[in-house]
Design a protein around this motif. Structure first.
Motif, PDB file in Angstrom:
ATOM      1  N   ASN A   1       0.813  -1.207   0.000  1.00 23.49           N
ATOM      2  CA  ASN A   1       0.000   0.000   0.000  1.00 23.49           C
ATOM      3  C   ASN A   1       0.847   1.257   0.000  1.00 23.49           C
ATOM      4  N   CYS A   2       2.103   1.159   0.444  1.00 20.97           N
ATOM      5  CA  CYS A   2       2.953   2.343   0.538  1.00 20.97           C
ATOM      6  C   CYS A   2       4.350   2.076  -0.014  1.00 20.97           C
ATOM      7  N   SER A   3       4.489   1.088  -0.889  1.00 22.32           N
ATOM      8  CA  SER A   3       5.803   0.796  -1.459  1.00 22.32           C
ATOM      9  C   SER A   3       5.634  -0.004  -2.744  1.00 22.32           C
ATOM     10  N   SER A   4       6.732  -0.175  -3.446  1.00 19.35           N
ATOM     11  CA  SER A   4       6.758  -1.058  -4.609  1.00 19.35           C
ATOM     12  C   SER A   4       7.909  -2.035  -4.446  1.00 19.35           C
ATOM     13  N   GLN A   5       7.787  -3.194  -5.084  1.00 16.72           N
ATOM     14  CA  GLN A   5       8.823  -4.210  -5.018  1.00 16.72           C
ATOM     15  C   GLN A   5       9.218  -4.623  -6.433  1.00 16.72           C
ATOM     16  N   VAL A   6      10.434  -5.117  -6.552  1.00 14.94           N
ATOM     17  CA  VAL A   6      10.924  -5.530  -7.855  1.00 14.94           C
ATOM     18  C   VAL A   6      10.221  -6.810  -8.295  1.00 14.94           C
ATOM     19  N   ARG A   7      10.373  -7.125  -9.561  1.00 17.41           N
ATOM     20  CA  ARG A   7       9.638  -8.242 -10.157  1.00 17.41           C
ATOM     21  C   ARG A   7       9.967  -9.574  -9.493  1.00 17.41           C
ATOM     22  N   GLY A   8      11.230  -9.800  -9.149  1.00 21.36           N
ATOM     23  CA  GLY A   8      11.604 -11.071  -8.530  1.00 21.36           C
ATOM     24  C   GLY A   8      10.908 -11.299  -7.213  1.00 21.36           C
ATOM     25  N   VAL A   9      10.775 -10.256  -6.399  1.00 24.89           N
ATOM     26  CA  VAL A   9      10.071 -10.380  -5.125  1.00 24.89           C
ATOM     27  C   VAL A   9       8.601 -10.663  -5.353  1.00 24.89           C
ATOM     28  N   ARG A  10       8.015 -10.003  -6.315  1.00 24.13           N
ATOM     29  CA  ARG A  10       6.591 -10.227  -6.592  1.00 24.13           C
ATOM     30  C   ARG A  10       6.351 -11.635  -7.124  1.00 24.13           C
ATOM     31  N   TYR A  11       7.239 -12.131  -7.968  1.00 23.75           N
ATOM     32  CA  TYR A  11       7.086 -13.492  -8.480  1.00 23.75           C
ATOM     33  C   TYR A  11       7.227 -14.520  -7.356  1.00 23.75           C
ATOM     34  N   PHE A  12       8.081 -14.237  -6.398  1.00 28.03           N
ATOM     35  CA  PHE A  12       8.219 -15.147  -5.259  1.00 28.03           C
ATOM     36  C   PHE A  12       6.916 -15.204  -4.459  1.00 28.03           C
ATOM     37  N   ASN A  13       6.261 -14.065  -4.283  1.00 27.24           N
ATOM     38  CA  ASN A  13       4.977 -14.057  -3.587  1.00 27.24           C
ATOM     39  C   ASN A  13       3.902 -14.817  -4.368  1.00 27.24           C
TER      40      ASN A  13
ATOM     41  N   CYS B   1      -9.256 -19.330  -2.972  1.00 28.32           N
ATOM     42  CA  CYS B   1      -8.856 -17.942  -2.714  1.00 28.32           C
ATOM     43  C   CYS B   1      -7.351 -17.759  -2.874  1.00 28.32           C
ATOM     44  N   PHE B   2      -6.561 -18.689  -2.350  1.00 32.01           N
ATOM     45  CA  PHE B   2      -5.103 -18.561  -2.450  1.00 32.01           C
ATOM     46  C   PHE B   2      -4.639 -18.632  -3.904  1.00 32.01           C
ATOM     47  N   PHE B   3      -5.210 -19.544  -4.658  1.00 32.18           N
ATOM     48  CA  PHE B   3      -4.783 -19.709  -6.050  1.00 32.18           C
ATOM     49  C   PHE B   3      -5.158 -18.490  -6.893  1.00 32.18           C
ATOM     50  N   ILE B   4      -6.388 -18.011  -6.753  1.00 33.25           N
ATOM     51  CA  ILE B   4      -6.824 -16.850  -7.523  1.00 33.25           C
ATOM     52  C   ILE B   4      -6.050 -15.605  -7.096  1.00 33.25           C
ATOM     53  N   ALA B   5      -5.709 -15.511  -5.815  1.00 32.46           N
ATOM     54  CA  ALA B   5      -4.918 -14.370  -5.350  1.00 32.46           C
ATOM     55  C   ALA B   5      -3.566 -14.325  -6.054  1.00 32.46           C
ATOM     56  N   GLY B   6      -2.952 -15.489  -6.255  1.00 31.00           N
ATOM     57  CA  GLY B   6      -1.683 -15.524  -6.981  1.00 31.00           C
ATOM     58  C   GLY B   6      -1.829 -15.078  -8.418  1.00 31.00           C
ATOM     59  N   LEU B   7      -2.917 -15.469  -9.074  1.00 34.01           N
ATOM     60  CA  LEU B   7      -3.145 -15.058 -10.458  1.00 34.01           C
ATOM     61  C   LEU B   7      -3.370 -13.547 -10.559  1.00 34.01           C
ATOM     62  N   ILE B   8      -4.097 -13.006  -9.600  1.00 28.19           N
ATOM     63  CA  ILE B   8      -4.331 -11.558  -9.612  1.00 28.19           C
ATOM     64  C   ILE B   8      -3.040 -10.803  -9.348  1.00 28.19           C
ATOM     65  N   PHE B   9      -2.218 -11.317  -8.445  1.00 28.49           N
ATOM     66  CA  PHE B   9      -0.963 -10.632  -8.134  1.00 28.49           C
ATOM     67  C   PHE B   9      -0.013 -10.643  -9.329  1.00 28.49           C
ATOM     68  N   TRP B  10      -0.225 -11.567 -10.238  1.00 27.41           N
ATOM     69  CA  TRP B  10       0.570 -11.613 -11.474  1.00 27.41           C
ATOM     70  C   TRP B  10       0.352 -10.347 -12.302  1.00 27.41           C
ATOM     71  N   ARG B  11      -0.772  -9.676 -12.102  1.00 27.96           N
ATOM     72  CA  ARG B  11      -1.106  -8.498 -12.883  1.00 27.96           C
ATOM     73  C   ARG B  11      -0.441  -7.229 -12.352  1.00 27.96           C
TER      74      ARG B  11
END
Length: 279
Positions: A143-155, A199-209
């Motif tokens: 909500n108050c920061s951004s992360q690089v692509r590698g960190v987001r892919y790990f999540n 919910c967990f699986f769909i959350a990962g797909l949404i975070f891909w965006r």
């Protein structure tokens, strides 16, 4: 060499995929908020599946052995619904070890009744809920920061692979010796577990965006242009984005255009492109 830290909002990112602190929803508000909502829902469903007293329904009513606690009433010692931590009484309410002479001993006896086959699914359910809680708290930082692509892919991997697998392992109870003897079928808690996996699986797909910050936005030096009136006085000063690839009609670069003299506009005003030294 000291470790690389995130930039603040007052600093310009040096790459197209930067880590920034102190700014809101830089990786995209929609994907971040959608992921947070689904992870929270998955956490609640995971806790419900673990704590519910009817994860499975047995084929016929079971009678708990008398050594569970001799002072327990009849509606507690009989049940057709069992869960990871407790069972459902005949009146439809969950029993939380509040009756009898030795409630502490009842927990151990109940776990022994289900068998050791239930231990791994029970542990996986608890670990899934714990990891989901930690991940939800971490996702709030977006909500108050951004992360690089590698960190987001790990999540994304944690959400769509690890959490879904851990939550799905709760269904190993249907291969236990207890269910083979009593003919188990999915109960209310199993439905909660399915909802958590979804919910967990769909959350990962949404975070891909989520998107990189600043992404493909080109940051270039601006060119100052001063507008003069007919008497040579300055009216305003504006900035045009510099396009190195742009060519003039006679093939000259923008830098060459800036060396031209004042250009009349036809209405008495003139535009004077300034060189870098003059700006």
């Amino acid at each position: 060499m000291p470790p690389k830290t995130c930039c603040s909002c007052q600093e310009e990112p040096s790459t197209k995929d930067a880590c920034m602190c102190g700014c809101g929803f830089l990786n995209g508000a929609g994907p971040v908020l959608g992921t947070q909502m689904l992870v929270l829902m998955g956490l609640l469903f995971s806790l419900a599946a673990l704590g519910d007293c009817s994860f499975v329904k047995v084929g016929e009513r079971i009678f708990f052995p008398t050594d569970l606690d001799e002072s327990l009433p009849v509606d507690v010692t009989q049940s057709q619904y069992v869960g990871f931590l407790t069972w459902q009484k005949l009146d439809g309410m969950c029993y939380w070890y509040s009756l009898g002479a030795n409630p502490e001993n009842q927990v151990e006896k109940y776990f022994d009744l289900l068998g050791s086959d239930w231990d791994i699914p029970r542990i996986m359910g608890g670990m899934s809920a714990s990891l989901a809680f930690y991940l939800f708290c971490y996702l709030l930082s977006f909500n108050c920061s951004s992360q690089v692509r590698g960190v987001r892919y790990f999540n994304i991997f944690i959400l769509s692979a690890v959490l879904t697998t851990m939550q799905g392992l709760t269904f190993l109870v249907f291969q236990s010796s207890f269910c083979e003897e009593n003919g188990c079928s999915p109960g209310r808690g199993a439905g909660f577990s399915i909802a958590a996996v979804f919910c967990f699986f769909i959350a990962g797909l949404i975070f891909w965006r989520t998107t990189d910050y600043p992404g493909d936005r080109v940051q270039s030096e601006d060119r100052k242009v001063t507008v003069l009136d007919a008497n040579g006085g300055a009216i305003s000063e504006s900035k045009d984005e510099e396009d190195p690839a742009a060519k003039t009609a006679n093939g000259m670069e923008d830098d060459e255009q800036e060396e031209m003299e004042q250009i009349p506009l036809g209405d008495g005003r003139k535009v004077v492109p300034l060189n870098d030294e003059e700006a």
